[in-house]
Write an enzyme that holds these catalytic residues in place. Sequence first.
Site, PDB file in Angstrom:
ATOM      1  N   HIS A   1      39.469  44.612  45.433  1.00 19.40           N
ATOM      2  CA  HIS A   1      39.733  46.040  45.556  1.00 19.40           C
ATOM      3  C   HIS A   1      38.441  46.849  45.440  1.00 19.40           C
ATOM      4  O   HIS A   1      38.300  47.904  46.055  1.00 19.40           O
ATOM      5  CB  HIS A   1      40.707  46.499  44.456  1.00 19.40           C
ATOM      6  CG  HIS A   1      42.103  46.015  44.673  1.00 19.40           C
ATOM      7  ND1 HIS A   1      43.172  46.859  44.835  1.00 19.40           N
ATOM      8  CD2 HIS A   1      42.607  44.759  44.790  1.00 19.40           C
ATOM      9  CE1 HIS A   1      44.271  46.149  45.025  1.00 19.40           C
ATOM     10  NE2 HIS A   1      43.953  44.872  44.993  1.00 19.40           N
TER      11      HIS A   1
ATOM     12  N   ASP B   1      42.216  53.820  43.610  1.00 12.41           N
ATOM     13  CA  ASP B   1      43.063  52.700  43.997  1.00 12.41           C
ATOM     14  C   ASP B   1      44.546  52.984  43.748  1.00 12.41           C
ATOM     15  O   ASP B   1      44.911  53.726  42.828  1.00 12.41           O
ATOM     16  CB  ASP B   1      42.649  51.460  43.197  1.00 12.41           C
ATOM     17  CG  ASP B   1      43.206  50.187  43.795  1.00 12.41           C
ATOM     18  OD1 ASP B   1      42.477  49.559  44.584  1.00 12.41           O
ATOM     19  OD2 ASP B   1      44.378  49.832  43.510  1.00 12.41           O
TER      20      ASP B   1
HETATM   21  O1  LIG Z   1      32.590  33.672  45.606  1.00  9.66           O
HETATM   22  C1  LIG Z   1      33.051  34.657  46.177  1.00  9.66           C
HETATM   23  C2  LIG Z   1      34.420  35.050  46.101  1.00  9.66           C
HETATM   24  C3  LIG Z   1      34.825  36.166  46.790  1.00  9.66           C
HETATM   25  N1  LIG Z   1      33.927  36.891  47.520  1.00  9.66           N
HETATM   26  C4  LIG Z   1      34.358  38.140  48.191  1.00  9.66           C
HETATM   27  O2  LIG Z   1      35.404  38.708  47.427  1.00  9.66           O
HETATM   28  C5  LIG Z   1      36.359  39.301  48.267  1.00  9.66           C
HETATM   29  C6  LIG Z   1      37.709  38.667  48.002  1.00  9.66           C
HETATM   30  O3  LIG Z   1      38.713  39.449  48.593  1.00  9.66           O
HETATM   31  P1  LIG Z   1      40.022  38.834  49.262  1.00  9.66           P
HETATM   32  O4  LIG Z   1      39.659  37.867  50.289  1.00  9.66           O
HETATM   33  O5  LIG Z   1      40.847  39.995  49.726  1.00  9.66           O
HETATM   34  O6  LIG Z   1      40.701  38.007  48.110  1.00  9.66           O
HETATM   35  P2  LIG Z   1      41.234  38.446  46.644  1.00  9.66           P
HETATM   36  O7  LIG Z   1      40.141  38.923  45.800  1.00  9.66           O
HETATM   37  O8  LIG Z   1      42.015  37.317  46.113  1.00  9.66           O
HETATM   38  O9  LIG Z   1      42.167  39.670  47.044  1.00  9.66           O
HETATM   39  C7  LIG Z   1      43.089  40.445  46.354  1.00  9.66           C
HETATM   40  O10 LIG Z   1      42.982  41.759  46.907  1.00  9.66           O
HETATM   41  C8  LIG Z   1      43.167  41.814  48.332  1.00  9.66           C
HETATM   42  C9  LIG Z   1      42.940  43.247  48.771  1.00  9.66           C
HETATM   43  O11 LIG Z   1      43.916  44.082  48.237  1.00  9.66           O
HETATM   44  C10 LIG Z   1      44.552  41.309  48.713  1.00  9.66           C
HETATM   45  O12 LIG Z   1      44.667  41.281  50.118  1.00  9.66           O
HETATM   46  C11 LIG Z   1      44.769  39.911  48.133  1.00  9.66           C
HETATM   47  O13 LIG Z   1      46.077  39.483  48.397  1.00  9.66           O
HETATM   48  C12 LIG Z   1      44.507  39.911  46.620  1.00  9.66           C
HETATM   49  O14 LIG Z   1      44.612  38.588  46.091  1.00  9.66           O
HETATM   50  C13 LIG Z   1      35.896  39.087  49.698  1.00  9.66           C
HETATM   51  O15 LIG Z   1      35.202  40.240  50.120  1.00  9.66           O
HETATM   52  C14 LIG Z   1      34.920  37.908  49.572  1.00  9.66           C
HETATM   53  O16 LIG Z   1      33.896  37.947  50.537  1.00  9.66           O
HETATM   54  C15 LIG Z   1      32.621  36.502  47.625  1.00  9.66           C
HETATM   55  O17 LIG Z   1      31.803  37.133  48.307  1.00  9.66           O
HETATM   56  N2  LIG Z   1      32.233  35.401  46.945  1.00  9.66           N
END
Ligand SMILES: O=c1ccn([C@@H]2O[C@H](COP(=O)(O)OP(=O)(O)O[C@H]3O[C@H](CO)[C@@H](O)[C@H](O)[C@H]3O)[C@@H](O)[C@H]2O)c(=O)[nH]1
Length: 466
Positions: A19, A122
């Site tokens: 988020h 948010d």
């Molecule tokens: O080692 C890591 C791990 C994550 N990321 C970044 O972290 C973000 C992760 O976001 P996302 O892929 O959306 O996963 P979640 O953090 O699990 O997302 C939560 O938030 C999202 C946005 O609301 C929802 O769509 C998902 O269902 C919810 O689990 C992305 O930008 C990734 O590139 C990194 O760069 N490096």
Amino acid sequence: MATPFETHVVIFPFMAQGHTLPLLDLSKALSRHHIKVSIVTTPGNAKSISNYIASYPHVYLIEIPFPTVDGLPKGCENTSQLPSMEFHLQFTNATKELRKPFQNILQTMLDSETPPICVISDFFLGWTLTVCQALGVPRLVFHGMGVLSMAISKSIWVHQPHLKVNSVFDPLHLPGMKLPFTLTSADLPETINVQSHDDPLSKLIEEAGEADASSWGVVVNSFEELEGSHIPYFESFYSGAKAWCLGPLFLHEKMEDLEKSHSSMLIQWLTEQITPDSVIYVSFGTQADVSDAQLDEVAFGLEESGFPFVWVFRSRTWTLPGGIEEKIKGKGLIVREWADQRRILCQRSVGGFLSHCGWNSVLESISAGLPILAWPMIAEQSLNAKLIVDGLGAGLRVKREQKCGSAVVVSREAICEGVRELMGGEKGRNARERAQALARVARRAVEDGGSSDGNLSKMIAQLRTC
Ligand SMILES: O=c1ccn([C@@H]2O[C@H](COP(=O)(O)OP(=O)(O)O[C@H]3O[C@H](CO)[C@@H](O)[C@H](O)[C@H]3O)[C@@H](O)[C@H]2O)c(=O)[nH]1
């Protein structure tokens, strides 16, 4: 003497990586438009945020202390630090204690030379709406999700079609909505697939949802060419708010800069994999809890697939199953700390993404022209997976079949088969072509004169006249 800014925007992200990151990207985009941005956060989140925005001169951090709350582990200020997602509700409720300090700092900003024209906060910080209303500042809400999944979620919440079918596999009818795929209750996220709205989580969603519906506008990390057809239906759940598609927000930073600007050991390894599109990237995001037994299956499945891989994940307990370390030596990298996913995805050697389908990962994958092997786990990820696989044809679905105790586990065979098809099969080739076409459209959307770039300018212009 510093030039005074004409325009000032306040951004208050929810303390979860998925988020926060897109709103930091929005801050960068606003800064490039010479708009002052104040990001409100707590001390435990400040360091990573300030590293992320370090080179952006117009972005400022304002810290307010995270409250101490019984039952929450001490020092836990981000959902990624929660021992498990069971604490999510408690964590989100704790943020309500930030109301008073937030109101004070907003008041101070309004009394300054550059009073903010809006607050972007948010969905889970729904309580910010009444603070904004009391001080006469428009509030825009940010969900982190795409338009289609938000529209479906709202429709299910209001119309409850899942309570009117005989079987979980019967198609659901969402009044007034044209779905790009068949939807059944089996596809619904647990948070909305409920019998009543009486439980504490539903109550929280309802409360935040009321604030959501009364907001001035909605900031969406998506682009009109991808999801524009669902915007009118989505907007019908609001009291006049417009949904502003401004994404993919991370693309406001040029993709070419992402490709060049990193030289870690991991990127070095990816550069050494000389065959284009040969490496599968694996990540399940920052929130899903994955069991050790399931992680074993992933390790064996990736090894058996024969494709080189980079697997980034978080687990405090899992260790490599016996005998596999030797087998994957030189063929795969397992990374337990934060890795820069966007930069990984734009390396030439990376050819596909085994993903939980968090919305950010979906956008990052299609923006890099990479097909997804979809393995949704929690939240709205099942809807994102349907969009990618059935709606856009830019991915395949991993097969879930094997039972391990009460949990559904994706077997190593299913992972191996899915990876092979995505990386080397015909279905995978077609999905890659679709993803590459979407990448071109996504990049155009954020360029000067593109749909998202235009929406950003229009949104700011309208807010200036409020
Ligand atoms: O080692 C890591 C791990 C994550 N990321 C970044 O972290 C973000 C992760 O976001 P996302 O892929 O959306 O996963 P979640 O953090 O699990 O997302 C939560 O938030 C999202 C946005 O609301 C929802 O769509 C998902 O269902 C919810 O689990 C992305 O930008 C990734 O590139 C990194 O760069 N490096």
